[in-house]
Design a protein around this motif. Structure first.
Motif, PDB file in Angstrom:
ATOM      1  N   UNK A 281      15.695 -16.836  38.170  1.00 13.28           N
ATOM      2  CA  UNK A 281      15.982 -15.461  38.597  1.00 13.28           C
ATOM      3  C   UNK A 281      14.710 -14.645  38.779  1.00 13.28           C
ATOM      4  N   UNK A 282      14.757 -13.816  39.822  1.00 17.88           N
ATOM      5  CA  UNK A 282      13.587 -13.032  40.200  1.00 17.88           C
ATOM      6  C   UNK A 282      14.067 -11.717  40.817  1.00 17.88           C
ATOM      7  N   UNK A 283      13.319 -10.645  40.676  1.00 18.50           N
ATOM      8  CA  UNK A 283      13.699  -9.405  41.367  1.00 18.50           C
ATOM      9  C   UNK A 283      13.780  -9.652  42.875  1.00 18.50           C
ATOM     10  N   UNK A 284      14.817  -9.128  43.505  1.00 19.71           N
ATOM     11  CA  UNK A 284      15.039  -9.360  44.931  1.00 19.71           C
ATOM     12  C   UNK A 284      13.808  -8.979  45.755  1.00 19.71           C
ATOM     13  N   UNK A 285      13.187  -7.877  45.427  1.00 19.69           N
ATOM     14  CA  UNK A 285      12.022  -7.403  46.184  1.00 19.69           C
ATOM     15  C   UNK A 285      10.852  -8.383  46.093  1.00 19.69           C
ATOM     16  N   UNK A 286      10.830  -9.232  45.078  1.00 18.44           N
ATOM     17  CA  UNK A 286       9.739 -10.188  44.901  1.00 18.44           C
ATOM     18  C   UNK A 286      10.124 -11.601  45.317  1.00 18.44           C
TER      19      UNK A 286
ATOM     20  N   UNK B  73      25.185  -6.246  39.709  1.00 18.28           N
ATOM     21  CA  UNK B  73      25.388  -5.156  40.665  1.00 18.28           C
ATOM     22  C   UNK B  73      24.158  -4.965  41.545  1.00 18.28           C
ATOM     23  N   UNK B  74      24.378  -4.796  42.867  1.00 19.90           N
ATOM     24  CA  UNK B  74      23.235  -4.520  43.741  1.00 19.90           C
ATOM     25  C   UNK B  74      22.643  -3.142  43.438  1.00 19.90           C
ATOM     26  N   UNK B  75      21.354  -3.066  43.383  1.00 18.99           N
ATOM     27  CA  UNK B  75      20.659  -1.802  43.152  1.00 18.99           C
ATOM     28  C   UNK B  75      19.233  -1.945  43.678  1.00 18.99           C
ATOM     29  N   UNK B  76      18.431  -0.911  43.495  1.00 22.58           N
ATOM     30  CA  UNK B  76      17.047  -1.009  43.947  1.00 22.58           C
ATOM     31  C   UNK B  76      16.224  -1.958  43.064  1.00 22.58           C
ATOM     32  N   UNK B  77      16.781  -2.368  41.922  1.00 24.25           N
ATOM     33  CA  UNK B  77      16.115  -3.332  41.048  1.00 24.25           C
ATOM     34  C   UNK B  77      16.959  -4.599  40.892  1.00 24.25           C
TER      35      UNK B  77
END
Length: 77
Positions: free
Chosen positions: A24-29, A41-45
């Motif tokens: 698992x990894x932050x979506x932005x990374x 839950x989808x969020x900015x993080x």
């Protein structure tokens, strides 16, 4: 994009194990060639699965079976 799953593959999907949480990894990374399935839950993080994918798809085999319904014979699209 709609993906078709052959009925012969449905049994195979049952044997696919969930990827390890260590991927698992932050979506932005998340980079290329990793599963982009959002965990929780989808969020900015948002955290995505992060399991390696080698077939150029957006999700690993485990999460594809959750996202896509298997094609059924005789079904009109």
């Amino acid at each position: 994009m709609n993906q078709l799953v052959r009925m012969s593959q449905v049994g195979e999907a049952e044997s696919i194990k969930e990827p390890s949480p260590e991927f698992r990894v932050p979506f932005a990374q998340s980079g290329a060639f990793v599963c982009k399935y959002i965990i929780g839950e989808p969020s900015d993080q948002a955290i995505c699965c992060g399991a390696p994918v080698s077939d150029g798809k957006s999700w690993c085999a485990f999460h594809r079976r959750i996202v896509f319904e298997p094609a059924r014979p005789g079904r009109i699209r």
